[in-house]
Scaffold this motif. Structure first.
Motif, PDB file in Angstrom:
ATOM      1  N   GLY A  90       0.786  -1.230   0.000  1.00 29.45           N
ATOM      2  CA  GLY A  90       0.000   0.000   0.000  1.00 29.45           C
ATOM      3  C   GLY A  90       0.810   1.268   0.000  1.00 29.45           C
ATOM      4  N   GLY A  91       2.053   1.207  -0.479  1.00 32.09           N
ATOM      5  CA  GLY A  91       2.887   2.394  -0.531  1.00 32.09           C
ATOM      6  C   GLY A  91       3.598   2.714   0.766  1.00 32.09           C
ATOM      7  N   ASN A  92       3.693   1.731   1.700  1.00 31.71           N
ATOM      8  CA  ASN A  92       4.334   2.011   2.990  1.00 31.71           C
ATOM      9  C   ASN A  92       5.861   1.992   2.933  1.00 31.71           C
ATOM     10  N   GLU A  93       6.425   1.661   1.769  1.00 33.28           N
ATOM     11  CA  GLU A  93       7.862   1.669   1.497  1.00 33.28           C
ATOM     12  C   GLU A  93       8.631   0.580   2.243  1.00 33.28           C
ATOM     13  N   ILE A  94       7.929  -0.327   2.911  1.00 26.42           N
ATOM     14  CA  ILE A  94       8.599  -1.475   3.534  1.00 26.42           C
ATOM     15  C   ILE A  94       8.649  -2.579   2.475  1.00 26.42           C
ATOM     16  N   THR A  95       9.610  -2.438   1.563  1.00 31.57           N
ATOM     17  CA  THR A  95       9.694  -3.356   0.429  1.00 31.57           C
ATOM     18  C   THR A  95      10.242  -4.710   0.866  1.00 31.57           C
ATOM     19  N   HIS A  96       9.684  -5.770   0.283  1.00 33.23           N
ATOM     20  CA  HIS A  96      10.203  -7.119   0.451  1.00 33.23           C
ATOM     21  C   HIS A  96      10.773  -7.583  -0.884  1.00 33.23           C
ATOM     22  N   LEU A  97      11.671  -8.532  -0.811  1.00 33.65           N
ATOM     23  CA  LEU A  97      12.294  -9.096  -2.002  1.00 33.65           C
ATOM     24  C   LEU A  97      11.633 -10.446  -2.291  1.00 33.65           C
ATOM     25  N   HIS A  98      11.116 -10.589  -3.516  1.00 38.96           N
ATOM     26  CA  HIS A  98      10.361 -11.774  -3.894  1.00 38.96           C
ATOM     27  C   HIS A  98      11.033 -12.504  -5.053  1.00 38.96           C
ATOM     28  N   LEU A  99      10.790 -13.804  -5.111  1.00 42.16           N
ATOM     29  CA  LEU A  99      11.199 -14.650  -6.230  1.00 42.16           C
ATOM     30  C   LEU A  99       9.959 -15.007  -7.042  1.00 42.16           C
ATOM     31  N   CYS A 100      10.054 -14.913  -8.365  1.00 47.19           N
ATOM     32  CA  CYS A 100       9.001 -15.393  -9.265  1.00 47.19           C
ATOM     33  C   CYS A 100       9.624 -16.471 -10.146  1.00 47.19           C
ATOM     34  N   ASP A 101       9.079 -17.692 -10.086  1.00 48.26           N
ATOM     35  CA  ASP A 101       9.678 -18.769 -10.875  1.00 48.26           C
ATOM     36  C   ASP A 101       9.114 -18.777 -12.292  1.00 48.26           C
ATOM     37  N   GLU A 102       9.566 -19.742 -13.101  1.00 46.90           N
ATOM     38  CA  GLU A 102       9.190 -19.779 -14.514  1.00 46.90           C
ATOM     39  C   GLU A 102       7.728 -20.144 -14.741  1.00 46.90           C
ATOM     40  N   ASN A 103       7.046 -20.605 -13.680  1.00 44.97           N
ATOM     41  CA  ASN A 103       5.617 -20.922 -13.763  1.00 44.97           C
ATOM     42  C   ASN A 103       4.747 -19.802 -13.200  1.00 44.97           C
ATOM     43  N   GLY A 104       5.390 -18.712 -12.813  1.00 45.09           N
ATOM     44  CA  GLY A 104       4.645 -17.586 -12.273  1.00 45.09           C
ATOM     45  C   GLY A 104       4.356 -17.673 -10.795  1.00 45.09           C
ATOM     46  N   GLN A 105       4.892 -18.714 -10.125  1.00 46.09           N
ATOM     47  CA  GLN A 105       4.703 -18.846  -8.683  1.00 46.09           C
ATOM     48  C   GLN A 105       5.681 -17.921  -7.953  1.00 46.09           C
TER      49      GLN A 105
END
Length: 609
Positions: A90-105
């Motif tokens: 929601g724009g709170n700037e507490i960014t997390h780092l995510h992984l997206c695999d080749e299947n979109g998971q």
């Protein structure tokens, strides 16, 4: 230009805010390991999501499908089509780092509830990546390494003194650190597990030392400095002998420098009078490379592929939104892969900005970016002074859909780079220190004389608009120069510096003292801080005001806008107030931009036009 084209340009169509905001906005660039796809962020769906595009097919593919929180991809994986992205809530700037695999998971790799994490870069062997996180102490960003087999984080630098982490050497032996002292003065350090912390820039006076990157053999640290110069120049220091050599000099600030993955090329960007330009050096020869057919415009998000055969970047200009380009080093071929301008808008109807300068109250030359409606040649038009964010900051000759919308609706826009703005040398940058809301505001008031000197602006219909620090300047103008402007438009702006400076987000610890030395210390300079805070002088505001605010804003708390709106209403002054429940410090959702700036246009039509 033919007579038909000239006539077409002189009679532009009027477009809606929806049409302007339905122009696609893109950001971030990464090239896949096999040079087949380019990863980027786009708000085509209404919210920023991850997309990829092939230079052969030129057909964008949406990879993520968020409908609420914006997703900003940061990098493909080195050996497959997986990618990493950052996203907050929601724009709170507490960014997390995510992984997206080749299947979109997708998987959140930094799931701490209050953890802020940011991608830093890949290791040389590409078996791990570095990222920053404040999970240990919310005030400080530590450096971690995460391997791509188990995704297990390992702390490699514990940050106890609010350093800014800028580079890791290819051999992982050293970490380059930047330590701001004031906004005009900083130091650089080298950390290694064996030697500990080493100060590389002992000096006196105001000098900037900002480390950028290491060479391939980890022998040299490249950095920018304004030592003995008004502008930042690119130099390199031998990490053992401490000998220094100049790498590149420009007549403006060099803002960024980085090597291609295998150090074949050195890319640096510099700020040429409000426009970002790029130079590419071949490291073996030192020769500058030219890109044939490169359009005029601002360069950003420059990246070179693992193979070092391709260069990708974004390019925009004042009357053309950013598009994605790819250049083949071997074939000298440049391609534009996207067409982001809404097809309902004729680009010939968009106004090209001009860089202007005007004299302020004390003779100082103030740069500005000027947009003038075509209708100004027929009759005098209303105008808006735009003030950028900051403190510091700079308005540049880039595409701004809000500017184009307002100009298309008949308002001239002058984006002022008041003293205290970056990009014009260190003397200009520090000229407003501890005088904010005073001398920089005077520069904005003096801008009215430039507008009226064109003989195309109605001097009785000039308003002021700005976002963030610019929003503060709007409120300051109405409170401290109550007769200077006819209306004010405050977008996410500060009204009470005492509260804002005390409530700085924890992860801003590295620049807390910098802001105190630039604006003032809210604990020891309370009387002064209140003297420049519009909230404590709201009784002087007598002109119509509209305020836009994000409910989740961590920089300018919603209470800032609540208070100023409530105070101004007591003056029996027209005040409009719009709060966006799912935004932070600025707009990330298209529907909110449309709602907000449509309301701004309606407000201006009523009180200014």
């Amino acid at each position: 230009m033919t007579e038909e084209m000239a006539k077409k340009r002189n009679t532009p169509s009027t477009y809606t805010i929806e049409q302007f905001m339905n122009t696609e906005s893109i950001a971030g660039v990464s090239i896949s390991y096999d040079d087949t796809n380019i990863l980027y962020a786009s708000d085509k769906s209404g919210v920023y999501n991850a997309y990829s595009i092939s230079k052969h097919e030129k057909a964008p593919k949406q990879l993520t499908h968020s409908t609420d929180n914006s997703i900003f991809p940061v990098s493909f994986f080195p050996e497959d089509q997986r990618f990493l992205y950052e996203s907050d809530n929601g724009g709170n700037e507490i960014t997390h780092l995510h992984l997206c695999d080749e299947n979109g998971q997708t998987k959140d790799l930094t799931p701490g509830e209050k953890e802020k994490a940011m991608f830093h870069g890949w290791s040389r062997d590409r078996r791990s990546f570095f990222y920053e996180s404040n999970i240990r102490d919310e005030r400080y960003m530590d450096l971690y390494e995460m391997d791509v087999e188990t995704f297990t984080p390992q702390l490699i630098f514990q940050n106890e003194e609010a350093y800014q982490i800028t580079a890791v050497s290819p051999d992982k032996s050293s970490i380059a650190l930047h330590k701001p002292v004031t906004a005009n003065n900083s130091d650089m350090y080298l950390y290694s597990p064996e030697a500990g912390l080493e100060h590389l820039s002992p000096h006196e006076g105001d000098v900037q030392y900002i480390p950028m990157t290491f060479d391939a053999k980890s022998l040299y640290l490249y950095y920018v400095t304004d030592e003995e110069n008004e502008f930042l120049q690119l130099k390199k220091m031998h990490v053992k002998t401490k000998t220094v050599e100049t790498v590149a000099e420009e007549d403006w600030d060099i803002m960024m420098a980085k090597f291609s993955p295998n150090h074949k090329y050195l890319v640096y960007a510099f700020n040429n009078n409000g426009k970002i330009e790029m130079n590419i050096l071949e490291t073996q020869t030192g020769a500058y490379l030219e890109i044939p057919g490169l359009p005029d415009g601002q360069i950003s998000d420059v990246t070179i592929s693992e193979s070092e055969n391709q260069l990708a970047f974004l390019l925009n200009s004042s009357n053309a939104p950013a598009n994605l380009y790819v250049y083949d080093f071997n074939g000298d071929k440049l391609q534009c892969l996207t067409d982001t301008l809404n097809p309902e808008i004729d680009q010939d109807h968009l106004v090209e900005a001009s860089v202007v300068h005007y004299e302020s109250f004390d003779g100082l030359s103030i740069p500005a970016i000027y947009y003038e409606p075509v209708t100004a040649s027929e009759t005098k038009v209303p105008a808006l002074i735009w003030v950028h964010g900051g403190p510091g900051g700079q308005s540049m000759v880039d595409y701004n859909p809000i500017f184009q919308y307002l100009v298309n609706q008949g308002y001239a826009v002058l984006a002022v780079n008041n003293r205290g703005s970056s990009g014009y040398g260190k003397t200009f940058f520090k000229a407003a220190d501890l005088k904010h809301g005073e001398v920089d505001l005077a520069d904005c008031v003096e801008a009215k004389k430039f507008l009226t000197s064109t003989e195309r602006i109605d001097e009785k219909r000039i308003g002021i608009i700005g976002g963030s620090y610019g929003g503060y300047m709007v409120l300051a103008a109405l409170a401290f120069q109550p007769n200077a402007f006819k209306v004010g438009v405050d977008v996410f702006g500060v009204s009470n510096w005492e509260r804002t400076l005390k409530e700085i987000p924890a992860w801003w610890e590295a620049i807390r003292d910098v802001l105190y030395k630039k604006i003032g210390n809210p604990y020891t300079d309370t009387a002064y801080i209140r003297s420049i805070s519009p909230l404590f002088h709201a009784e002087n505001i007598q002109k119509p005001l509209i305020v836009l605010q994000g409910a989740n804003d961590p920089r300018v708390l919603k209470a800032e806008s609540d208070d100023i709106v409530e105070s101004v209403k007591k003056n029996d002054v027209p005040v409009e107030y719009i709060v966006f429940d799912d935004e932070g410090h600025g707009f990330t959702k298209r529907e909110n931009s449309i709602k907000g700036f449509y309301a701004v246009k309606e407000f201006l039509d009523h009180y200014l036009k």
